[in-house]
Design an enzyme around this catalytic site. Structure first.
Site, PDB file in Angstrom:
ATOM      1  N   ASP A  52       0.824  -1.201   0.000  1.00  4.77           N
ATOM      2  CA  ASP A  52       0.000   0.000   0.000  1.00  4.77           C
ATOM      3  C   ASP A  52       0.862   1.258   0.000  1.00  4.77           C
ATOM      4  OD1 ASP A  52      -2.360  -1.459   0.046  1.00  4.77           O
ATOM      5  OD2 ASP A  52      -2.423  -1.525   2.242  1.00  4.77           O
ATOM      6  N   TYR A 111       6.788 -10.016   6.611  1.00  5.91           N
ATOM      7  CA  TYR A 111       6.724  -8.576   6.834  1.00  5.91           C
ATOM      8  C   TYR A 111       7.320  -8.247   8.195  1.00  5.91           C
ATOM      9  CZ  TYR A 111       3.666  -7.450   2.859  1.00  5.91           C
ATOM     10  OH  TYR A 111       3.159  -7.247   1.601  1.00  5.91           O
TER      11      TYR A 111
END
Length: 250
Positions: A52, A111
């Site tokens: 994003d 992540y």
């Protein structure tokens, strides 16, 4: 056609995410423009994921096709790095078989989410300033529940076009980095849009004492994004690693 994997990294602050979109600068669009200039033909790339706006990548993999084999791969890497700007780094380009797919062939993705507890002029752009009173032991206890879960609807972005919200998380923990800094590490076969930031936001609610570990489990079972915590700021999130059975990024 010849297919190649590209290993790269980027700092996400200046980009409106990975994916190309109208009237916005994305990582994908910048690289495609540079590739098309150097290769002298239109080139499209496919990434291993779609980060994003503001989210960083320590290690991203993408694939692209060319009409002819690349004679000088090292020269192409140098040429691309001269065009993509300071916030993107192309590490390597590697020939792969024509059916290789950067997204669908990835076996896992990891992540990292970084936090710091003391004001720092060096951390604020790539880390979230967390309350010093967060209980990381409780957050780690709650994070273990993620291993028992298959359906992550509670952490999925509302109205997203996911075909399924099923994921398999194999790693989820908070680790101290010293000097009041922590990192949340999470690995899964796939991630939903906004999932990591929602998981972290809900774990922070546990760490603040606003919800219990049992509440965390209940939120997951409800399969309702509105029950979970806020989506954390993207600047502290990094796509850290992508793995394949036949390719190792270099």
């Amino acid at each position: 056609m010849s297919r190649y994997f590209m290993h790269l990294a980027y700092r996400g602050a200046k980009f409106h995410g990975w994916q190309s979109q109208p009237n916005a600068v994305s990582v994908q669009s910048v690289i495609e423009k540079a590739l098309s200039v150097v290769m002298r033909e239109p080139v499209k790339i496919v990434g291993a994921g779609r980060t994003d706006a503001g989210v960083n990548a320590h290690s991203m993999v993408a694939h692209f096709d060319t009409s002819q084999p690349i004679a000088n791969v090292e020269g192409l890497v140098r040429g691309l790095n001269s065009l993509v700007g300071h916030d993107i780094a192309i590490y390597s380009i590697t020939p792969v078989h024509n059916n290789a797919h950067a997204r669908f062939d990835a076996t896992s993705r990891t992540y990292h989410y970084y936090v710091h507890t003391s004001k720092s002029p060096f951390c604020h752009e790539l880390s979230w300033h967390a309350p010093a009173t967060l209980d990381y032991d409780k957050m780690n206890e709650a994070a273990k529940i993620l291993f028992e879960v298959e359906d992550f609807t509670s952490f999925a972005k509302l109205h997203a076009d996911n075909k399924t919200n099923i994921c398999s998380v194999t790693e989820a923990r908070w680790e101290p980095l010293g000097d009041g800094r922590w990192v949340f590490i999470i690995t899964s076969d796939r991630f939903l849009r906004n999932m990591v930031r929602a998981v972290v936001g809900t774990l922070v609610e546990v760490g603040r004492g606003k919800i219990t570990i049992d509440d965390f489990r209940r939120i997951i079972e409800e399969k309702d994004r509105c029950s979970a915590g806020i989506s954390m700021p993207g600047h502290a999130l990094f796509l850290w690693d992508v793995t394949y059975s036949y390719y190792k990024p270099t």
